[in-house]
Write an enzyme that holds these catalytic residues in place. Structure first.
Site, PDB file in Angstrom:
ATOM      1  N   HIS A  32     -10.487  -4.643   9.911  1.00  0.00           N
ATOM      2  CA  HIS A  32     -11.130  -4.578   8.585  1.00  0.00           C
ATOM      3  C   HIS A  32     -12.473  -3.860   8.646  1.00  0.00           C
ATOM      4  CE1 HIS A  32      -8.201  -7.522   7.210  1.00  0.00           C
ATOM      5  NE2 HIS A  32      -8.711  -7.529   6.008  1.00  0.00           N
ATOM      6  N   GLU A  48       0.816  -1.215   0.000  1.00  0.00           N
ATOM      7  CA  GLU A  48       0.000   0.000   0.000  1.00  0.00           C
ATOM      8  C   GLU A  48       0.851   1.267   0.000  1.00  0.00           C
ATOM      9  OE1 GLU A  48      -0.708  -2.639   1.827  1.00  0.00           O
ATOM     10  OE2 GLU A  48      -2.771  -3.183   1.317  1.00  0.00           O
TER      11      GLU A  48
HETATM   12  C1  LIG Z   1      -1.938  -4.666   4.447  1.00  0.00           C
HETATM   13  C2  LIG Z   1      -2.990  -5.531   3.845  1.00  0.00           C
HETATM   14  N1  LIG Z   1      -3.268  -5.402   2.549  1.00  0.00           N
HETATM   15  C3  LIG Z   1      -4.208  -6.158   1.971  1.00  0.00           C
HETATM   16  C4  LIG Z   1      -4.903  -7.084   2.707  1.00  0.00           C
HETATM   17  C5  LIG Z   1      -6.006  -7.925   2.072  1.00  0.00           C
HETATM   18  N2  LIG Z   1      -5.524  -9.314   1.971  1.00  0.00           N
HETATM   19  C6  LIG Z   1      -5.835 -10.226   2.895  1.00  0.00           C
HETATM   20  S1  LIG Z   1      -5.085 -11.691   2.602  1.00  0.00           S
HETATM   21  C7  LIG Z   1      -4.349 -11.085   1.210  1.00  0.00           C
HETATM   22  C8  LIG Z   1      -3.464 -11.972   0.412  1.00  0.00           C
HETATM   23  C9  LIG Z   1      -2.344 -12.475   1.237  1.00  0.00           C
HETATM   24  O1  LIG Z   1      -1.542 -13.294   0.478  1.00  0.00           O
HETATM   25  P1  LIG Z   1      -0.414 -14.158   1.157  1.00  0.00           P
HETATM   26  O2  LIG Z   1       0.422 -13.279   2.023  1.00  0.00           O
HETATM   27  O3  LIG Z   1       0.275 -14.908   0.103  1.00  0.00           O
HETATM   28  O4  LIG Z   1      -1.189 -15.123   2.141  1.00  0.00           O
HETATM   29  P2  LIG Z   1      -2.207 -16.291   1.746  1.00  0.00           P
HETATM   30  O5  LIG Z   1      -3.556 -15.662   1.703  1.00  0.00           O
HETATM   31  O6  LIG Z   1      -1.779 -16.858   0.461  1.00  0.00           O
HETATM   32  O7  LIG Z   1      -2.082 -17.255   2.872  1.00  0.00           O
HETATM   33  C10 LIG Z   1      -4.688  -9.771   0.999  1.00  0.00           C
HETATM   34  C11 LIG Z   1      -4.235  -8.952  -0.130  1.00  0.00           C
HETATM   35  C12 LIG Z   1      -4.604  -7.163   4.080  1.00  0.00           C
HETATM   36  N3  LIG Z   1      -5.259  -7.994   4.881  1.00  0.00           N
HETATM   37  N4  LIG Z   1      -3.643  -6.392   4.615  1.00  0.00           N
END
Ligand SMILES: Cc1ncc(C[n+]2csc(CCOP(=O)(O)OP(=O)(O)O)c2C)c(N)n1
Ligand SMILES: Cc1ncc(C[n+]2csc(CCOP(=O)(O)OP(=O)(O)O)c2C)c(N)n1
Ligand SMILES: [Mg+2]
Ligand SMILES: [Mg+2]
Lengths: 331, 337, 331, 337
Positions: free
Chosen positions: C134, C65
């Site tokens: 959230h 972000e």
């Molecule tokens: C700072 C932030 N940006 C965006 C999100 C929304 N979000 C939640 S999970 C996710 C993807 C996370 O991917 P990864 O780190 O690979 O974990 P996975 O879901 O694959 O376990 C996103 C973009 C968030 N929770 N926090």
């Protein structure tokens, strides 16, 4: 109320003393931030601490506000009492996730199991010709977030007492010092003392108007009160000392007594601290006010560099006096 | 952190591109302009004519000039709190800069920005930045913009070793690599953040950090303008021709304190260290020597440049001191466009 | 005021349409954010845009972000009009430096030379059982920073019009959508239209009390107004639509007319949007108010996960009606 | 980004430490508990008994269990939005977890945290975190705290490939390296962020990012619990004995969607890919086969574990469904300690 003491030290010394005393008292207290060790910060407020406590407890960090604030949160959750030093309040923008989403919420989100006894020491205030990114007073942001407490010392005495309370608190506390007050002098007892949060301090009693000031604006209010005295207006000056929690009762009681109020704070005026305090009083003292509660914050502009412009943006005693006069002239 | 000698600078083996005679003299003049500009800034500070503080880049002139000489005037740079050199090297005028530093209405930002926020759109300078690492996104965004608009502009992001502590640098390097953006990250390692040696704040290997994102990285002696210039020409050419981002680590040194008020430096660095750099690694001395050795100019040619620069600077200081402050009504203009 | 139209679409479609139309109209408009392309964001608001405009103009970013907001700022300064997508308003904490220290101040700091025509599209609001990180409504933070503008559409019509205005603005604009409103339906004309910033919309006229609501709290106010009608209380409902700039005149005029006011906003109550609006009205309508201006914000707690708790924290029509009744019963 | 095969997992050559028979059965039970726990979470969601959404880690069980089995109960972990596995593997009870997911007062966080914020201080779990990358500082701070308090505790920071986009990760790795902290950064690369393949968001080489900070880094097949466990034992031993931080990249896969509501996944990944992982790389199947091949247990032993876990989970679900919601007065308790 200050104990009687003859000892006069500076605001900066009072902060330093609070830290040294707490670090001696409690081994879990440590300091982390940029140039806090040998340099003692650019403001030299921490001078001497690394010599006494070593680099294990006074940690020079990289320029990573988000990272080392997060490290402070984790250390606080696991038995330590970190004092995180953010060199300028403006840089908290970088660590707001760690402060507002993590530190503030962990106790609640864990159903009361985890605690975050973290202190973030930072500053506010303009007038140093440091321009828009080194002069802001962003304390209202923190005051808005449930779970945080926000302290704004206005004297060396308060600086020492509030910082000690902050360090002993089991909640995250953000303590803002005004950069322009660091060399201010005042009576500070040598003995150990703390100042409870949520207890406003009546810095001067009066009967015709209440001036509520925060941080260095307390001094502005006191100077305005002196000038108003010349005009036969008796001003009460109140310093909330902590704005979260806010001692609403003392503020409202004074407003009921005097029936006129001006709130002065160095944050930007719109959506600032003055709005909350003014609206609390307008509601709580509604049937007792002779005039609308007036607000004086910093002008709603990015703080300009040029001295001739910067000085226009910060509240000063003359502005307070002018505003006060309008409250007595009938409208 | 490798416990490498504080003062070590790595020499690039290849012979750098050799600027022509006129260009060499221009380069020297540019470096000298920065030096004299800042000597006068210090003067204005100590004589209480300049409001606030200011961060001098004296000692680091070769980086600013070497990189900016490789750029076109419509290329972009972003700069730092220690930004006078970048600003001048990219084409700003000394008189309007002094005026800005004094908070005058004729300054580049009408006195509203001051030393830490000088920007000059006309010369492609998107602004100094008082947040360490704060301009990394801006430079990368300018590169994205250039790519989207289909120009062949390049963006350079200047930052110090201290900015390596800011996470945003890694976030944007990742995106620059993914999207193959025409951006060059120029890290000026002057060995210190404010009052802390970079080895205490910087783990591991600096160029490896960029390389991990598959960004082409080079480390050079930042006091040798010919090396800085020739490497920059290469990296700019890479970026301009669509070969993507790069990272340039320049080893350098600031002669003065962190800011003009930082006089007593013994607790964080030695006089010997300072003298070693000033004497044996001064970018102006090194380049002047090379010019005379190579008959690009002689002593008198150098003196001529010196006196020309001197008089320009004197005029500029005078201009700025005489210039009016902004009107009070200016204060709430330009909050919104 | 909405043009007459029979066409009914959702809030989400209105946003999508605004983006599509502006991207067709102006080649410099592009979108950057997490999962904005094929996924069309987790809320599916952007579905179809990447198919029309390609991945060059709908950029899936890493989860950075701070980085991609900064990239937006830089692109905005150099001829583009980025729409930066921050998936949840809570994540703006991570990019606050780029928003509040960079985007907001660059025009001013450069003496008016540089411009930052940036839109940050994000959201606010609880009730989705998404818990404390959230569910926040942090719009007051942005409203406090000079140089930013803050829009809070409450209907599909406003969503389209305000977003179009935001994109055409030469200043950074933060536009907050309430996550709970995305499927709300409303009349939205097909023609091109924009809604000027700083112009409040009187969503319902009334004479006894003014209910000022923002974002989804407009709907809460409207439902409360319906219920108050049963009690023979005629409520005027006003939506400021943008809180920075704030249309103080319309708010104050209504307060003068009705003499009673409740302000409803989903941000945390303390130091929130309600404080600013209440204090503006308490001052501007001081001599006309029959009762103190009342504030209803979200409860000052991190938003809890458990539905039985979460629902207690968000303002609802019953709370507004209860509060309104107290204003008519004497004290 | 190397255009490496999406599904490639790198095999470590060395024969991993071989857990004893009882420990093997325990490990299998732990993995199975996570799987069945989450199958039931999905069930509770689809039957509208669970509020909100939830992120399942089914497919990734070997990472959680392999790492946590190498830890002591007073060691710390921090977790993510996809954190049930970490939480259970570190020692949480299924009944109190289900209760938390249903927002009940008897849940680990009295229903205030929910799936994305489960914390269990007693088992050293400092909490799941709904901010991607948000716990990196916390884990590193816990490691600093352990060092300062003179314990030999270790902290593990679990995060996904997506968190590599967050600058804070690099900030804290730098400090962990500088200060030689007992922290292990465990990156679970399950190939996707929410709906985007990691190669579209991740430039360069992941372990090189850690190595650039002089952090010891390894990449392993996250579906093979023996490899995860044995590597974790090594890294924990390193950390505990003062040899500093490390980085463990585990290649793995989530079988379900990003969250329970993410049903139609064809636009971002293929059924074939999902089937390939489920069939040929399932951590439970792989480990069960190894156990039977090595006579640690036989089919009936595995069935026994299965039925024991099944009945524990059923009891736990029932416990949670029957449990009361928090009192309304709870709502503003625990804002301040
Ligand atoms: C700072 C932030 N940006 C965006 C999100 C929304 N979000 C939640 S999970 C996710 C993807 C996370 O991917 P990864 O780190 O690979 O974990 P996975 O879901 O694959 O376990 C996103 C973009 C968030 N929770 N926090
Ligand atoms: C985010 C942020 N943190 C801290 C500071 C205070 N500060 C100003 S300059 C500086 C040191 C910068 O060091 P470096 O990047 O090496 O640049 P140099 O001063 O050596 O040119 C610091 C800590 C700042 N301006 N911004
Ligand atoms: Mg430096
Ligand atoms: Mg992932």
């Amino acid at each position: 109320m200050p104990e009687l003491t003859d000892r006069v030290i500076t605001f900066s010394q009072a902060v330093n003393e609070a830290l040294a005393e707490e670090m001696r008292r409690d081994k879990t207290v440590f300091i982390i931030g940029e140039d806090v060790a040998e340099a003692g910060t650019p403001f030299k407020v921490l001078s001497g601490l690394v010599e006494e406590f070593g680099t294990e407890r006074v940690l020079d960090s990289p320029i990573s506000e988000s990272g080392f604030t997060g490290i402070g949160v984790g250390a606080a959750m696991t038995g330590m009492r970190p004092v995180v030093d953010i060199m300028f309040g403006d840089f908290m923008t970088i660590s707001m996730d760690q402060i507002a989403n993590q530190a503030a919420k962990i106790h609640y989100m864990s159903g009361g199991k985890l605690k975050v006894p973290l202190v973030v020491r930072t500053n506010l205030g303009a007038s140093r010709r440091s321009a828009a990114q080194h002069s802001q007073s962003l304390h209202v942001w923190l005051s808005h977030i449930p779970g945080l407490q926000v302290a704004l010392p206005s004297t060396p005495y308060d600086a020492k007492g509030l910082l000690k309370t902050a360090i002993r608190e089991d909640n995250p506390v953000i303590i803002f010092e005004d950069k322009m007050m660091l060399q201010d002098k005042g009576n500070v007892p040598e003995e150990d003392y703390t100042i409870p949060f949520g207890v406003a301090d009546i810095k001067r009693e009066g009967s015709d108007i209440t001036l509520i000031g925060t941080s260095s604006m307390v001094q502005v209010a006191l100077e305005a009160a002196d000038q108003l005295e010349q005009l036969n207006i008796s001003a009460e000056v109140i310093d909330p000392r902590t704005i979260m929690p806010l001692d609403k009762k003392t503020l409202i009681d004074s407003a009921i007594k005097t029936s006129r109020v001006i709130v002065i704070d160095e944050g930007y005026d719109s959506y600032g601290v003055t709005a909350e305090i003014a609206s609390v009083i307008a509601e709580g003292a509604f049937y007792h006010l002779e005039a609308p509660v007036k607000r004086i914050g910093a002008m709603d502009v990015p703080i300009p560099f040029s001295p001739v412009l910067e000085d226009l943006t910060v509240p000063n005693p003359a502005m307070v006096v002018e505003k006060a006069k309008t409250l007595f002239s009938g409208i | 952190m490798d416990n490498k000698d504080k003062n070590s600078v790595q020499q690039k083996p290849e012979e750098p591109i050799r600027p022509d005679k006129e260009h060499s003299r221009h380069i020297y003049r540019q470096m000298l302009t920065i030096r004299k500009f800042e000597e006068n800034v210090n003067q204005l500070y100590t004589s209480a004519k300049m409001p606030g503080l200011s961060h001098l880049s004296i000692g680091q002139e070769a980086v600013a000039v070497g990189v900016c000489e490789a750029l076109r005037s419509d290329d972009y740079i972003t700069s730092t709190h220690r930004g006078h050199g970048h600003c001048l090297a990219k084409g700003a005028k000394t008189n309007l800069m002094f005026a800005e530093l004094l908070g005058k209405a004729s300054g580049y930002c009408r006195g509203k920005g001051g030393s830490m926020h000088i920007a000059d759109q006309d010369s492609g300078n998107l602004g100094a930045n008082a947040i360490v690492g704060g301009s990394a996104g801006i430079a990368t965004g300018a590169a994205l913009s250039a790519k989207m608009r289909g120009t062949d502009q390049v963006a350079v992001c200047f930052f110090g070793d201290g900015a390596l502590g800011q996470g945003i640098i890694y976030e944007v390097m990742n995106m620059a690599s993914l999207w193959n953006l025409p951006v060059i990250y120029v890290c000026e390692n002057n060995l210190y953040t404010e009052y802390t040696h970079y080895t205490e704040t910087t783990a591991g290997d600096i160029t490896a950090r960029a390389k991990a994102f598959h960004i082409h990285a080079e480390e050079i002696a930042g006091q040798d303008i010919r090396q800085v210039y020739s490497t920059s020409v290469e990296l700019v050419e890479r970026a301009r021709s669509g070969k993507g981002p790069s990272f340039l680590l320049c080893n350098t040194y600031r002669y003065f304190g962190h800011h003009v008020g930082d006089i007593n430096r013994a607790y964080y660095r030695s006089k010997e260290e300072e003298n070693e750099w000033k004497t044996n690694r001064d970018p102006l001395i090194i380049f002047a020597k090379w010019m005379t050795n190579n008959e690009i100019t002689d002593e008198s040619g150098i003196d001529l440049i010196e006196s020309e620069v001197q008089s320009e600077i004197e005029d500029s200081v005078k201009f700025a001191l005489d210039a009016p402050y902004p009107d009070p009504e200016e204060v709430n203009k330009h909050v919104y466009a």
